[in-house]
Design a protein around this motif. Structure first.
Motif, mmCIF file in Angstrom:
data_model
loop_
_atom_site.group_PDB
_atom_site.id
_atom_site.type_symbol
_atom_site.label_atom_id
_atom_site.label_comp_id
_atom_site.label_asym_id
_atom_site.label_seq_id
_atom_site.Cartn_x
_atom_site.Cartn_y
_atom_site.Cartn_z
ATOM 1 N N LYS A 195 19.736 -8.416 8.179
ATOM 2 C CA LYS A 195 18.420 -7.795 8.029
ATOM 3 C C LYS A 195 17.538 -8.151 9.217
ATOM 4 O O LYS A 195 17.806 -9.114 9.935
ATOM 5 N N ASP A 248 16.539 -11.909 10.726
ATOM 6 C CA ASP A 248 17.614 -12.898 10.637
ATOM 7 C C ASP A 248 17.968 -13.423 12.026
ATOM 8 O O ASP A 248 17.740 -12.750 13.033
ATOM 9 N N THR A 264 21.856 -16.630 9.819
ATOM 10 C CA THR A 264 20.863 -17.469 9.148
ATOM 11 C C THR A 264 19.739 -16.548 8.684
ATOM 12 O O THR A 264 19.120 -15.861 9.500
ATOM 13 N N ALA A 265 19.507 -16.533 7.372
ATOM 14 C CA ALA A 265 18.492 -15.645 6.801
ATOM 15 C C ALA A 265 17.095 -16.051 7.249
ATOM 16 O O ALA A 265 16.837 -17.218 7.552
ATOM 17 N N LYS A 266 16.179 -15.098 7.250
ATOM 18 C CA LYS A 266 14.804 -15.325 7.664
ATOM 19 C C LYS A 266 14.129 -16.389 6.802
ATOM 20 O O LYS A 266 13.377 -17.212 7.299
ATOM 21 N N ASP A 267 14.404 -16.402 5.502
ATOM 22 C CA ASP A 267 13.779 -17.361 4.582
ATOM 23 C C ASP A 267 14.146 -18.792 4.938
ATOM 24 O O ASP A 267 13.339 -19.708 4.818
ATOM 25 N N GLU A 268 15.382 -19.027 5.406
ATOM 26 C CA GLU A 268 15.819 -20.362 5.769
ATOM 27 C C GLU A 268 15.146 -20.852 7.048
ATOM 28 O O GLU A 268 14.945 -22.042 7.231
ATOM 29 N N ASN A 269 14.750 -19.932 7.918
ATOM 30 C CA ASN A 269 14.090 -20.312 9.173
ATOM 31 C C ASN A 269 12.676 -20.824 8.929
ATOM 32 O O ASN A 269 12.171 -21.658 9.666
ATOM 33 N N ASP A 270 11.991 -20.316 7.890
ATOM 34 C CA ASP A 270 10.605 -20.679 7.628
ATOM 35 C C ASP A 270 10.455 -22.065 7.019
ATOM 36 O O ASP A 270 9.399 -22.661 7.093
ATOM 37 N N VAL A 271 11.502 -22.591 6.409
ATOM 38 C CA VAL A 271 11.428 -23.892 5.723
ATOM 39 C C VAL A 271 11.481 -25.026 6.694
ATOM 40 O O VAL A 271 12.024 -25.042 7.709
#
Length: 64
Positions: free
Chosen positions: A4, A7, A57-64
């Motif tokens: 997506k 990512d 690597t999904a976008k959500d994992e990058n924000d954490v």
């Protein structure tokens, strides 16, 4: 492949600048990706990208 916009892709081969990480800017028949090392944007056919992806690597994992 389930890739997506937003990512981060880790590729098998590095960009000429030496970075293997790319951010997805556009998805379709072609992928528009941006090198995380030098910031260069590249359009690459879907078939070539899917062959060379090592990890997504999904976008959500990058924000954490």
């Amino acid at each position: 492949m389930n890739v997506k916009v937003g990512d981060t892709l880790l590729m098998k081969k590095p960009h000429p600048c030496g970075s293997k990480a790319f951010t997805v800017l556009r998805v379709g028949i072609d992928f528009k990706i941006k090198c995380c090392g030098c910031g260069r944007e590249v359009m690459v056919p879907r078939s070539k990208i899917e062959k060379n992806i090592k990890q997504v690597t999904a976008k959500d994992e990058n924000d954490v």
